[in-house]
Enzyme design. Sequence first.
Site, PDB file in Angstrom:
ATOM      1  N   LYS A  37       0.796  -1.267  -0.072  1.00 55.39           N
ATOM      2  CA  LYS A  37      -0.186  -0.067   0.016  1.00 55.39           C
ATOM      3  C   LYS A  37       0.723   1.263  -0.098  1.00 55.39           C
ATOM      4  CE  LYS A  37      -3.920   1.648   2.558  1.00 55.39           C
ATOM      5  NZ  LYS A  37      -4.647   1.460   3.872  1.00 55.39           N
ATOM      6  N   SER A  62      -9.717   1.274   2.878  1.00 51.39           N
ATOM      7  CA  SER A  62      -8.821   2.250   1.932  1.00 51.39           C
ATOM      8  C   SER A  62      -7.827   1.292   1.216  1.00 51.39           C
ATOM      9  CB  SER A  62      -8.122   3.188   2.732  1.00 51.39           C
ATOM     10  OG  SER A  62      -7.276   2.530   3.802  1.00 51.39           O
ATOM     11  N   SER A 118      -9.949  -1.390   6.834  1.00 58.46           N
ATOM     12  CA  SER A 118      -9.388  -1.145   5.742  1.00 58.46           C
ATOM     13  C   SER A 118      -8.423  -2.275   5.030  1.00 58.46           C
ATOM     14  CB  SER A 118      -8.388   0.170   5.601  1.00 58.46           C
ATOM     15  OG  SER A 118      -9.096   1.542   5.755  1.00 58.46           O
TER      16      SER A 118
END
Lengths: 483, 494
Positions: free
Chosen positions: B80, B155, B179
């Site tokens: 990420k 996310s 997330s």
Amino acid sequence: MTDWEAVIGIETHVELSTNSKMFCSCPTEFGDEPNTAVCPVCLALPGALPVPNEKAIEGIVKIGLALDCEINERSLFYRKNYFYPDLPKNYQISQYTYPVCEHGSLDVDVDGEPTVVGITRVHMEEDTGKSSHIGDGGGRIQDADHTLLDFNRAGVPLVEIVTEPDITSPEQARAYAAELQRIVLALGVSDARLEAGSMRFDANISVRPVGTTELGTRTETKNVNSLRSLQRALAFEIDRQIRVLEEGGRIVQETRHWNEDTGVTTSMRTKEESEDYRYFQDPDLLPLEVTKEWQDEIRATIPELPAKRRRGFLDAGVDVETAGVLADDDDLSRLFRDAVAGGATGRTVGIWLTGEVIAYLRRQEITIADTSLTSGHLVELGSMVDGGDLSSSAAKEVLLAVLEGEGTPGEIADARDLLQVSDTGAIEEAVDAVLAANADAVDKIKSGDMKPFGFLVGQVMRHMGGKADPKVVRSVLEQRTGS
Amino acid sequence: MSDLANLSITDAASGLRAGEFTSVDLLDAVTERAAVTEAHLHAYLTLDKDGARLAAEEADASLARGVDLGPLHGIPIALKDNMCTLGLETTAGSQILTGWKPPYDGTAVARLRSSGAVITGKTNLDEFAMGSSTENSAYGESRNPWDTDRVPGGSSGGSAVTTAVGSSFGSFGSDTGGSIRQPAALCGIVGMKPTYGIVSRYGLIAFASSLDQIGPFARSVADSATLLGAIAGWDRFDATSINAPVPNFAGSLDAGVVGLKIGIVTELIGEGIDPQIIAATRATADKLADAGAEIIEVSMPSTEYALSAYYLIAPAECSANLARFDGVRYGHRSSVEGTTEDMMAHSRAEGFGPEVIRRILLGTYALSAGYYDAFYGQAQKVRTLVRRDFASAYETLDVLISPTTPTTAFPIGDKTADPIAMYYSDVCTIPSNLAGDPAISVPVGLDEGGLPIGFQIMAPSLGEEVMYRVAAEVERLVDFTARPALATSEVTAP
């Protein structure tokens, strides 16, 4: 006319002289090259996290213990939020509820008048970077053309010591600040240099009519860089507030800047513009545990504090001023103690050390270690004076020679032919000779007129080449003249 | 060759050691897959082709020398883009960090490198991990591989997508309120959030420090345990990391669930949850019961307030965490003329997107004098209640189960105008973050629209071993083998 009294509280920031910063391993000593002692943590790069410096915690606990504080076994770090370009995270890690130390006190003395200054709290935080505002604004960010930033200082451990509003005069404030500086130096936790900013004082000041209890509106004075300017700034600010009130005005709660050159304080910002710091517990840091065991370990490392040291010197017979001077100097304190322990008279040694010795060291710009003076020399010198072998003025001459490395006091006195005669036989002979030559003086004395006695003493001393012990001379003379 | 991209890490690792293929082959497979899928899905923000190739070549060379760094040696992994990578652009999905190259590796990244993993690149996310759909990315949204008109969740949507379609063998995200688990559920893969403090946050760009945890996406429960094992453990650079032995994550994967007491959370299988998801959750619970577990319905009253508490605590922390983005030392600096203060304010206004600004304002307000007690202070009390609810449940239960999400993947744009509806996406996942406990989402089926359904297993603090044990049993019982159409070599770029 109203009589006014001042109410003063002092916030002191002390930079700890740990090897590394408060929350990262960057060094706290740095040269002039800006932004060299920095890392992701103290530059607040994305993703970086703080880890507390254990040595700094030891330092603040030492300060807390020296100020008779209670040490919280569990204390909390908070974030104090405000935006400023030299504050890398735009929040400062500080403490709010549960600081490391609370509820202490410090005794200070002004001209023999003791006062107890309450210590509200002693908490741990981190220093900011340094801004240099370049341009026409007189160093103010609002008017700067541009600002240069140096983050070397950012994250240096900072201890804040907050007093109760117990101080009532600029002299007391100065005495408090000076004593605090002595304590910090004695603890060895900071170099406590006011001019360099490693110890900084902010003073909260208000005035009120004598006899009232309600506190007046206070101002905070910043930028005092010496003990003297602390005293001056407070005196100015107290007078200013009284003047404003007597002219029917009102004090504005604000931060004021002391200007050393002009000797006045000027308004920096009013509290109305000041920020809401939105304190909240820092989620990056766990509660700080200072167990009783750790406290005891730290307590065991605390050296003798200045007040106790001064008390010891007073007990050894020196006066207040001498005790203060001795206590501020580790080398002199040690010499004094060892000499007294060796049998020397405290009062005499105190006078030598704070007189001849300090003057000599200053003249030569050296320390005790650079000389060959030992406590043994002081003991020997003292016993020569006490035994009447050396006059006190000759003793000072010998002391200087010892400092110069010429030998032991005995050797020097010998070599310089400074020893006094206290042999009664020799003195009796001289007295008899003098009396024989001054029959009229003897008659006067015998008839009760003591005026010529001093003259006779002088004559005997001259006869002895100045090396007779005057005490013995007097006693023999008294005996012979029957006075 | 492209079938390689669908291998599990376990199989890829054994194939590497058997000499069936090389790490470079594995990298080529995911790179070729990405070359096709990226145009449809936009999962990656940065593909580090050169760096990954060097790492793969080095992995092959060291393996040939007999140096075996463990199960991730030579395996292509995606990260990420809020995990700091030395010299590789790290944006957190924000304009304010466009072009920023960290001068350091975060601890999890450093551990992955030293375990021989090949880092393929950085994946898309909601800006600063704030969102549940990846639509808040400043660089454009990612899309769900099961239906490209729908969101992949967020996310950590980009990471989930790469692992779902085979443009990575596994990936890492961060989970502050769901997330990792929510996009894993929406993309049909395994996603887990570890116990708070098991994985160092050093080098993870903070959203809400007391809640953030890095965790893995994987195509199997065993792979998930392997990935977590590579990054877990105490770190002296994170004061909140737990200094205790790391649980044996994969120690009980084959132990089954006989005798385990499993609580199904009443508040999370009722109103507000898609009936198809409730049905799938109950069906899975029934299978666990058939396999020998005892299923007990348990009420967790505080979970109803968890969402509200979370949306005060997380914004409050973020309002301070994001204060450092001021244009002074790095990142976007406004060209607007004015004072230093103006520069800082404009840099932030220009650099942050609307959701980030909304949360900073919300958090600033919640911490303000006069409001602190009513908002932040009250939220902290709720958090304590949530913790207590979980602790008391775990006195008698081994794990808790629930749906991972209230809905399956929703259409792009569906909730962007309604923040509260978007926030509700995390209603099932947030309680574990508040409690600091581990939780995992395992795919258990598809809804009528062919979209994956996630099943959540929650465990007590440091209870990863039992969590993985139940997850592995669910995986066996459900035997979810469906893959999105894009996860094959048949599809071409549009």
